[in-house]
Design an enzyme around this catalytic site. Structure first.
Site, mmCIF file in Angstrom:
data_model
loop_
_atom_site.group_PDB
_atom_site.id
_atom_site.type_symbol
_atom_site.label_atom_id
_atom_site.label_comp_id
_atom_site.label_asym_id
_atom_site.label_seq_id
_atom_site.Cartn_x
_atom_site.Cartn_y
_atom_site.Cartn_z
ATOM 1 N N TYR A 53 41.433 32.471 55.705
ATOM 2 C CA TYR A 53 42.846 32.806 55.930
ATOM 3 C C TYR A 53 43.283 32.489 57.363
ATOM 4 C CZ TYR A 53 43.231 34.447 51.240
ATOM 5 O OH TYR A 53 43.265 34.472 49.864
ATOM 6 N N ARG A 56 44.223 28.848 57.313
ATOM 7 C CA ARG A 56 45.501 28.630 56.621
ATOM 8 C C ARG A 56 46.671 29.167 57.432
ATOM 9 N NH1 ARG A 56 44.954 30.855 50.947
ATOM 10 N NH2 ARG A 56 47.120 30.174 50.829
ATOM 11 N N VAL A 93 52.411 32.693 50.032
ATOM 12 C CA VAL A 93 52.202 33.607 51.157
ATOM 13 C C VAL A 93 52.778 33.012 52.439
ATOM 14 C CG1 VAL A 93 50.191 34.700 50.082
ATOM 15 C CG2 VAL A 93 49.848 32.735 51.598
ATOM 16 N N ASP A 94 53.322 31.796 52.373
ATOM 17 C CA ASP A 94 53.926 31.196 53.569
ATOM 18 C C ASP A 94 55.318 31.785 53.796
ATOM 19 O OD1 ASP A 94 56.112 29.506 52.407
ATOM 20 O OD2 ASP A 94 54.463 28.366 51.502
ATOM 21 N N HIS A 109 52.809 37.791 46.057
ATOM 22 C CA HIS A 109 51.383 37.666 46.408
ATOM 23 C C HIS A 109 51.131 37.890 47.895
ATOM 24 C CE1 HIS A 109 50.491 35.166 42.512
ATOM 25 N NE2 HIS A 109 50.631 36.456 42.276
ATOM 26 N N CYS A 136 44.485 48.396 63.821
ATOM 27 C CA CYS A 136 45.835 48.539 63.266
ATOM 28 C C CYS A 136 46.818 48.952 64.369
ATOM 29 C CB CYS A 136 45.798 49.584 62.152
ATOM 30 S SG CYS A 136 47.430 50.039 61.554
ATOM 31 N N THR A 176 55.047 25.521 40.350
ATOM 32 C CA THR A 176 53.952 26.440 39.995
ATOM 33 C C THR A 176 53.282 25.962 38.708
ATOM 34 O OG1 THR A 176 53.350 28.730 39.449
ATOM 35 C CG2 THR A 176 55.619 28.080 38.929
ATOM 36 N N ALA A 219 59.272 18.131 44.634
ATOM 37 C CA ALA A 219 60.265 19.185 44.866
ATOM 38 C C ALA A 219 61.375 18.734 45.804
ATOM 39 C CB ALA A 219 59.572 20.433 45.430
HETATM 40 C C1 BJW Z 1 54.449 20.070 43.017
HETATM 41 C C2 BJW Z 1 54.292 19.278 44.143
HETATM 42 C C3 BJW Z 1 55.460 18.787 44.700
HETATM 43 C C4 BJW Z 1 52.342 19.824 43.535
HETATM 44 N N1 BJW Z 1 56.635 19.091 44.151
HETATM 45 N N2 BJW Z 1 55.623 20.357 42.475
HETATM 46 C C5 BJW Z 1 42.960 36.332 31.608
HETATM 47 C C6 BJW Z 1 44.211 36.197 31.018
HETATM 48 C C7 BJW Z 1 45.368 36.583 31.686
HETATM 49 C C8 BJW Z 1 45.291 37.111 32.946
HETATM 50 C C9 BJW Z 1 44.049 37.256 33.526
HETATM 51 C C10 BJW Z 1 42.907 36.878 32.867
HETATM 52 N N3 BJW Z 1 41.859 37.121 33.684
HETATM 53 C C11 BJW Z 1 42.323 37.632 34.850
HETATM 54 C C12 BJW Z 1 43.664 37.729 34.756
HETATM 55 C C13 BJW Z 1 44.601 38.206 35.792
HETATM 56 C C14 BJW Z 1 44.687 37.247 36.963
HETATM 57 C C15 BJW Z 1 44.979 35.841 36.448
HETATM 58 O O1 BJW Z 1 46.097 35.466 36.152
HETATM 59 N N4 BJW Z 1 43.959 34.993 36.348
HETATM 60 C C16 BJW Z 1 44.135 33.640 35.820
HETATM 61 C C17 BJW Z 1 43.454 32.651 36.737
HETATM 62 C C18 BJW Z 1 43.666 33.638 34.392
HETATM 63 N N5 BJW Z 1 45.787 37.726 37.769
HETATM 64 C C19 BJW Z 1 45.616 38.654 38.686
HETATM 65 O O2 BJW Z 1 44.512 39.121 38.955
HETATM 66 C C20 BJW Z 1 46.851 39.158 39.390
HETATM 67 N N6 BJW Z 1 46.903 40.566 39.290
HETATM 68 C C21 BJW Z 1 47.063 41.190 38.116
HETATM 69 O O3 BJW Z 1 47.138 40.568 37.059
HETATM 70 O O4 BJW Z 1 47.164 42.564 38.235
HETATM 71 C C22 BJW Z 1 47.276 43.322 37.006
HETATM 72 C C23 BJW Z 1 48.672 43.433 36.483
HETATM 73 C C24 BJW Z 1 48.865 43.885 35.206
HETATM 74 C C25 BJW Z 1 50.138 44.000 34.678
HETATM 75 C C26 BJW Z 1 51.245 43.672 35.431
HETATM 76 C C27 BJW Z 1 51.045 43.234 36.698
HETATM 77 C C28 BJW Z 1 49.774 43.099 37.212
HETATM 78 C C29 BJW Z 1 46.809 38.794 40.869
HETATM 79 C C30 BJW Z 1 46.900 37.324 41.087
HETATM 80 C C31 BJW Z 1 46.709 37.004 42.571
HETATM 81 C C32 BJW Z 1 46.752 35.514 42.827
HETATM 82 N N7 BJW Z 1 46.361 35.290 44.163
HETATM 83 C C33 BJW Z 1 46.446 33.912 44.682
HETATM 84 C C34 BJW Z 1 45.922 33.911 46.117
HETATM 85 C C35 BJW Z 1 46.948 34.593 47.029
HETATM 86 C C36 BJW Z 1 46.570 34.507 48.462
HETATM 87 C C37 BJW Z 1 46.359 33.077 48.923
HETATM 88 O O5 BJW Z 1 47.341 32.307 49.040
HETATM 89 O O6 BJW Z 1 45.204 32.751 49.166
HETATM 90 O O7 BJW Z 1 47.810 33.454 44.628
HETATM 91 S S1 BJW Z 1 45.569 32.722 43.675
HETATM 92 C C38 BJW Z 1 46.753 31.419 43.874
HETATM 93 O O8 BJW Z 1 47.372 31.131 42.590
HETATM 94 C C39 BJW Z 1 47.869 32.017 44.765
HETATM 95 C C40 BJW Z 1 49.091 31.484 44.101
HETATM 96 O O9 BJW Z 1 50.219 32.251 44.450
HETATM 97 C C41 BJW Z 1 48.748 31.530 42.634
HETATM 98 C C42 BJW Z 1 49.589 30.621 41.771
HETATM 99 O O10 BJW Z 1 49.372 29.267 42.120
HETATM 100 P P1 BJW Z 1 50.591 28.243 42.097
HETATM 101 O O11 BJW Z 1 51.579 28.610 43.138
HETATM 102 O O12 BJW Z 1 51.093 28.081 40.722
HETATM 103 O O13 BJW Z 1 49.854 26.914 42.620
HETATM 104 P P2 BJW Z 1 49.030 25.810 41.780
HETATM 105 O O14 BJW Z 1 48.246 25.031 42.752
HETATM 106 O O15 BJW Z 1 48.315 26.428 40.657
HETATM 107 O O16 BJW Z 1 50.185 24.907 41.151
HETATM 108 C C43 BJW Z 1 51.002 24.101 41.977
HETATM 109 C C44 BJW Z 1 51.947 23.311 41.070
HETATM 110 O O17 BJW Z 1 52.808 22.573 41.914
HETATM 111 C C45 BJW Z 1 51.228 22.301 40.153
HETATM 112 O O18 BJW Z 1 51.704 22.434 38.823
HETATM 113 C C46 BJW Z 1 51.613 20.933 40.723
HETATM 114 O O19 BJW Z 1 51.821 19.938 39.736
HETATM 115 C C47 BJW Z 1 52.908 21.248 41.422
HETATM 116 N N8 BJW Z 1 53.153 20.400 42.581
HETATM 117 N N9 BJW Z 1 52.920 19.119 44.386
HETATM 118 C C48 BJW Z 1 56.654 19.860 43.007
HETATM 119 N N10 BJW Z 1 55.397 17.967 45.771
#
Ligand code: BJW
Length: 233
Positions: A53, A56, A93-94, A109, A136, A176, A219
């Protein structure tokens, strides 16, 4: 158009030089998220997680918002002028939305430029590396962790997000992959509540089939064009 809810992901910041997670060469293609983005990983090896982190955070401080962030600022202002409103939810997170001029951003997030106390849980602005000797600023006792939401932790602001989705006329997902929940479920929730849905992404996401309207491309091209058309329509 009265209420537009926009969800952004890493793709909107890709052209600002911040890495995405799941693209070829993305962060999770190079690093195992289970060793860096879970509370268990932090408990096991805090130095490794902090170093990830810290790097980043430094990269973010060198980055600048792009034309897609700017287009959403314009959308917000124009909607407000016409009696509508924009709810901007980001998984990022940016702080590029804020630096572009967005006034209110729901960071579900967390935020990389904030640190959370491990003792009192206070969240404080933090732009430097987080080291083991840092304390802290609020309680002076606890050590610090990045204010980000890891796998298995509850995303932030869910009540406000669910209320916005229930009230939305239009839900738009930008840059996303639709692979992380609960954010990946927002399109279905918005549809259940009667909103129109639109995806703006480099390529079809995992949930592309759930969107009524889709525009694919970088984008910085697709978002300004879509904002222009939406405000004209
Ligand atoms: C472009 C581009 C350009 C590129 N122009 N486009 C099984 C089933 C369902 C759920 C789960 C499961 N097992 C576990 C879970 C839950 C889990 C989850 O979803 N896991 C999956 C992997 C299956 N989720 C959690 O644990 C979450 N908490 C939770 O569910 O709590 C319980 C709850 C219950 C009920 C209600 C509410 C909550 C927490 C998730 C935390 C995610 N954390 C991260 C790290 C954050 C800190 C950090 O930055 O390091 O968050 S992981 C990472 O993924 C980060 C992102 O925010 C997140 C999403 O990623 P994002 O933004 O979609 O990025 P990419 O890279 O995946 O996609 C980018 C897209 O852009 C692509 O499509 C490209 O094509 C496109 N692109 N260039 C336009 N120029």
């Amino acid at each position: 158009m009265k209420h537009v809810v926009v969800l952004t992901g890493a793709g909107i910041s890709a052209e600002s030089g911040l890495g995405t997670f799941r693209d070829k060469g993305g962060l999770w293609a190079r690093y195992d998220p289970m060793t860096l983005a879970t509370p268990e990983a932090f408990a096991r090896d805090p130095a490794l997680v902090q170093a990830f982190y810290d790097a980043r955070r430094r990269n973010l401080l060198d980055a600048a918002p792009n034309a897609a962030h700017a287009a959403l600022v314009r959308l917000d202002k124009e909607l407000a002028d016409r009696g509508g409103r924009l709810t901007l939810v980001t998984q990022n997170v940016d702080d590029l939305h804020e630096r572009a001029g967005s006034r209110s951003v729901l960071h579900m997030h967390g935020e990389l430029l904030k640190a959370r106390c491990l003792a009192c849980r206070a969240v404080s602005p933090w732009r430097a590396d987080i080291t083991p000797v840092d304390r802290c600023p609020v309680c002076g006792v606890g050590g610090l962790r990045p204010h980000v939401v890891w796998f298995g932790e509850m995303p932030l602001g869910m009540d406000a997000i669910e209320a916005a989705l229930a009230d939305a006329d239009l839900f738009v997902a930008i840059g996303t992959s639709g692979s992380v929940y609960p954010a990946a479920g927002f399109v279905a929730a918005a549809r259940r509540h009667g909103a129109r849905t639109c995806e703006l992404n480099l390529e079809p996401s995992d949930t592309a089939g759930l969107f009524e309207e889709r525009h694919h491309g970088p984008a910085t091209a697709v978002v300004p064009t879509w904002v222009e058309a939406t405000l004209a329509g």
